[in-house]
Design an enzyme around this catalytic site. Structure first.
Site, short mmCIF file in Angstrom:
data_model
loop_
_atom_site.label_atom_id
_atom_site.label_comp_id
_atom_site.label_asym_id
_atom_site.label_seq_id
_atom_site.Cartn_x
_atom_site.Cartn_y
_atom_site.Cartn_z
N GLY A 11 0.83 -1.20 0.00
CA GLY A 11 0.00 0.00 0.00
C GLY A 11 0.87 1.25 0.00
O GLY A 11 0.49 2.29 -0.55
N ASN A 12 2.06 1.13 0.59
CA ASN A 12 2.98 2.27 0.65
C ASN A 12 3.43 2.72 -0.74
O ASN A 12 3.84 3.86 -0.93
CB ASN A 12 4.20 1.92 1.51
CG ASN A 12 4.98 0.76 0.88
OD1 ASN A 12 4.59 -0.39 1.02
ND2 ASN A 12 6.05 1.08 0.19
N LYS A 131 -9.79 -7.96 12.34
CA LYS A 131 -9.36 -6.83 11.49
C LYS A 131 -10.36 -5.69 11.55
O LYS A 131 -11.48 -5.83 11.06
CB LYS A 131 -9.26 -7.31 10.03
CG LYS A 131 -7.95 -7.97 9.73
CD LYS A 131 -7.03 -6.96 9.12
CE LYS A 131 -5.65 -7.55 8.88
NZ LYS A 131 -4.66 -6.50 8.63
N LYS A 216 -2.69 -9.52 1.50
CA LYS A 216 -2.23 -9.46 0.10
C LYS A 216 -0.91 -10.21 -0.09
O LYS A 216 -0.63 -10.71 -1.18
CB LYS A 216 -2.13 -8.02 -0.38
CG LYS A 216 -0.97 -7.24 0.22
CD LYS A 216 0.02 -6.82 -0.80
CE LYS A 216 1.31 -6.26 -0.23
NZ LYS A 216 1.44 -5.85 1.14
N LYS A 279 4.82 -11.20 5.59
CA LYS A 279 5.62 -11.28 4.35
C LYS A 279 6.56 -12.48 4.41
O LYS A 279 6.71 -13.22 3.44
CB LYS A 279 6.42 -10.00 4.14
CG LYS A 279 5.55 -8.77 3.94
CD LYS A 279 6.38 -7.55 3.62
CE LYS A 279 5.58 -6.28 3.82
NZ LYS A 279 4.28 -6.26 3.14
P1 ADP Z 1 3.07 -3.12 2.98
O1 ADP Z 1 2.11 -2.01 2.74
O2 ADP Z 1 4.12 -3.18 1.92
O3 ADP Z 1 2.45 -4.44 3.29
P2 ADP Z 1 3.80 -3.02 5.80
O4 ADP Z 1 3.84 -1.71 6.52
O5 ADP Z 1 2.69 -3.95 6.10
O6 ADP Z 1 3.92 -2.65 4.26
O7 ADP Z 1 5.17 -3.81 6.06
C1 ADP Z 1 6.42 -3.22 5.82
C2 ADP Z 1 6.98 -2.62 7.10
O8 ADP Z 1 7.39 -3.64 8.00
C3 ADP Z 1 8.26 -1.82 6.93
O9 ADP Z 1 8.00 -0.51 6.52
C4 ADP Z 1 8.85 -1.84 8.35
O10 ADP Z 1 8.49 -0.69 9.05
C5 ADP Z 1 8.16 -3.02 9.01
N1 ADP Z 1 9.03 -4.07 9.59
C6 ADP Z 1 8.66 -4.82 10.63
N2 ADP Z 1 9.61 -5.71 10.95
C7 ADP Z 1 10.63 -5.51 10.09
C8 ADP Z 1 11.91 -6.13 9.91
N3 ADP Z 1 12.32 -7.11 10.70
N4 ADP Z 1 12.71 -5.69 8.92
C9 ADP Z 1 12.29 -4.69 8.11
N5 ADP Z 1 11.10 -4.05 8.23
C10 ADP Z 1 10.26 -4.46 9.21
MG MG Z 2 1.28 -4.98 4.97
#
Ligand code: ADP
Ligand code: MG
Length: 316
Positions: A11-12, A131, A216, A279
């Site tokens: 989403g970012n 959620k 997603k 992820k």
């Molecule tokens: P997306 O919208 O891509 O799903 P999320 O915000 O859900 O993004 O997940 C990505 C975020 O996860 C990163 O911006 C970071 O802040 C966070 N994060 C949490 N744990 C970790 C980690 N171990 N290493 C890197 N990022 C991490």
């Molecule tokens: Mg996410």
């Protein structure tokens, strides 16, 4: 023969700045990500794109709620908000990517498939929906909706009441044959947007939409397995994955094996729940279903990560 990659866009990638969330801003952000995907296509990759929709579904629901409150308009069911967001986000990606390819003289069609994703109606997530969805309500309104509409509602840390829905595990991509056909014919396909529109079996082998949300990253992982992708890229807000994330001994990783990923995930301290943990789990699932290679990085570093210069690479 070209190789096939699934790119899951966070989403970012569409909301670069919390103060810049208009449709025009999202379009500019999509154009930026599209450049990096065009680089991949130019380098010879076939690409299927998955994407998030959290903020966008939030906006659609909010419009629906406000219109209902002030004008008595009918509300938009959650799964329809998901379908709307797939169309609108798919449009932004397909147009910006197509324009980018045209500007480079590359002939490749790009198309969005509105995608349903089947979940098990007995998934244990339905027993305990967690959620939060939509705006805050007062207790009376929440209880009325619980009674009239069967909503699950919870009190949210003194801020008011909210609807909660389940986030079940994706089991099946309903339109997968169409996605395969498009890919086979050289089309870049945008699919499983927002994790897909959640549906259950309607009892006759067909589908019935339900109010839920699908992760997603999990849906993109399922897609990668179903189309036998050579590479699964998760494009998010960070260049690399860290262990001991946010702690003094934080360490950014260039590489980990699936077994290392499993061990770190099991330790429960490295990857934040709800952001990085899903992820990593999605990537583990991809490997358990025959996956070959995965990468986590941010959109601007996709090209460098493919050349092995940055990002976190996950291999067997
Ligand atoms: P997306 O919208 O891509 O799903 P999320 O915000 O859900 O993004 O997940 C990505 C975020 O996860 C990163 O911006 C970071 O802040 C966070 N994060 C949490 N744990 C970790 C980690 N171990 N290493 C890197 N990022 C991490
Ligand atoms: Mg996410």
């Amino acid at each position: 023969m070209s190789k096939l990659a699934v790119v899951a866009i966070g989403g970012n990638s569409l909301i670069l700045d919390p103060k810049k969330v208009t449709v025009e801003d999202q379009y500019i952000a999509a154009a930026e990500t599209s450049k990096h995907i065009a680089d991949m296509i130019e380098a010879g990759w076939d690409v299927a794109i998955g994407h998030g929709n959290g903020p966008q579904v939030g906006f659609i629901l909010r419009r629906s709620e406000i219109a209902a409150k002030y004008e008595g308009m009918h509300e938009v069911p959650l799964e329809v908000c998901g379908a709307d967001s797939q169309g609108a986000i798919g449009y932004a990606i397909q147009q910006t990517l197509q324009n980018e390819l045209i500007s480079r003289g590359i002939k490749k069609p790009v198309a969005t498939v509105v995608t349903q994703v089947k979940v098990d109606k007995n998934d244990k997530a339905f027993q305990n929906p967690t959620k939060p969805i939509g705006g805050f309500m007062d207790e009376a309104e929440a209880k009325k909706r619980q009674h009239d509409l069967g909503w699950n509602v919870v009190e949210d840390a003194g801020r008011g009441w909210r609807r909660v829905v389940a986030s079940p595990i994706p089991q099946e991509v309903v339109e997968i044959e169409s996605v395969r056909t498009l890919l086979k014919n050289g089309t870049c396909v945008i699919t499983v947007g927002g994790g897909g529109i959640p549906v259950i079996d309607n009892g006759k082998g067909g589908c019935l939409g339900i109010a839920a949300v699908i992760d997603k990253d999990f849906a993109s992982s399922l897609l990668a397995s179903l189309i036998n992708a050579d590479l699964f890229i998760i494009s998010t807000a960070v260049e690399k994955v860290a262990i001991n994330y946010g702690k003094p001994d934080e360490k950014w990783l260039d590489h980990m094996t699936v077994d290392e990923a499993k061990a770190y995930l099991a330790e429960g301290i490295h990857f934040a729940k709800g952001s990085m943990a899903p992820k990593i789990q999605a990537i583990i699932n991809y490997f358990e279903n025959g996956g070959k290679e995965a990468l986590i990085t941010n959109p601007e570093n996709i090209g460098r990560a493919l050349r092995g210069e940055t990002g976190t690479r996950i291999t067997k």
